[in-house]
Design an enzyme around this catalytic site. Sequence first.
Site, short mmCIF file in Angstrom:
data_model
loop_
_atom_site.label_atom_id
_atom_site.label_comp_id
_atom_site.label_asym_id
_atom_site.label_seq_id
_atom_site.Cartn_x
_atom_site.Cartn_y
_atom_site.Cartn_z
N CYS A 133 -11.69 30.87 11.84
CA CYS A 133 -12.24 32.22 11.65
C CYS A 133 -13.75 32.20 11.56
CB CYS A 133 -11.63 32.84 10.40
SG CYS A 133 -12.33 34.45 10.02
N CYS A 136 -15.27 34.55 8.98
CA CYS A 136 -15.16 34.10 7.59
C CYS A 136 -16.12 32.96 7.28
CB CYS A 136 -13.74 33.59 7.28
SG CYS A 136 -12.42 34.54 8.01
N ASP A 137 -16.26 32.02 8.21
CA ASP A 137 -16.93 30.76 7.88
C ASP A 137 -18.24 30.51 8.62
OD1 ASP A 137 -14.80 30.16 6.21
OD2 ASP A 137 -13.62 29.31 7.84
#
Length: 326
Positions: A133, A136-137
């Site tokens: 992701c 997200c990261d």
Amino acid sequence: MSEKQLVIIGSGPAGLTAAIYAARANLDPLVFEGTQSGGQLMLTTEVENYPGFPEGILGPDLMDNFRTQAERFGAELQPLDVTELDLSQRPFRIRAGNTEVRAQGVILSTGASARWLGLEDEMRLSGKGISTCATCDGFFFRGKEIAVVGGGDSAMEEAIFLTKFATKVTVIHRRDQLRASKIMAERAMSNEKISFLWNKHVTGLKGENTLEKIVLEDTVTKDHSDFAVDGLFLAIGHDPNTSLVKGKIDLDSSGYIITHREVRTSQPGVWACGDVQDSIWRQAITAAGSGCAAAIDAERYLEEEAFLREATGQQSGGQGNQEIEW
Ligand code: NAP
């Protein structure tokens, strides 16, 4: 134990569209959203192709709108993961932790989850350089060099997004042609920070505490080489989330729920919509469309069933459904 007319499992575009339509049809739906509500759009940035938003909209904002709209018409949303689903008798039983409900109808909209490469050390290094992701990261890779595996729209989208943080993004694809749509491919290819490695498979991961290198195999020459990276993002597609219904309703050879009349499963009273039954289009708008179809079909079916039950004097949960074509 409470009894509902309709329980919806999953809260992506399919489940929440089903909730909007079911709530407006007075089916008083209960949605088990899951602990990570909103589905895959919660993990995306800009959604540019959802009709009605000519300037685009952020995935999480779009899902907030879906939720607000479902709640406006009275859908009950529970942030719980369903742990057990008993489809062996009507009403069906749905358990989510300590909560158990019975329902005359169930709509399955559990979506799909990111695929992993299946390499040794992949889980050990997950969150330590490996991610599925970018939204997200990506932030953790400011000033670093990153690789993205995959040749589809997700891989292009992730690669483009990651250029906000990384100094260099390398897309690694197992063929010499992209699967991505032309517009996404062109956008990635014209980005100066993105380069491509063709005909390469990732066959190994190296690094003690964090990822340091990946091993690449050339699919043509079969040569192996090490490639130094700080991060590896996997964008190689998704698998349908069907563990709740395995062995209870018919699935195809790839694990997708088989539906007929678009949204009816092999079990009367159970509908499926969105990515859990769609291996072809997999778009937010097609998921929303199938959620709408599932709710309308559920409304008609449950109404007809209730009418037959009343006419024949059967109890709720009786076998009135046998009279209805499925
Ligand atoms: P996808 O289209 O199925 O692409 C998956 C990619 O990963 C393919 O290039 C595939 O290679 C590669 N792949 C699969 N398994 C692999 C493995 N084990 N090792 C190495 N590579 C592997 O999946 P997606 O990109 O997630 O897209 C899914 C759907 O969502 C599509 O319909 C797409 O159009 C849509 N989508 C749209 C947008 C957008 O419009 N903005 C953004 C994201 C996704 P091959 O090509 O060789 O099969």
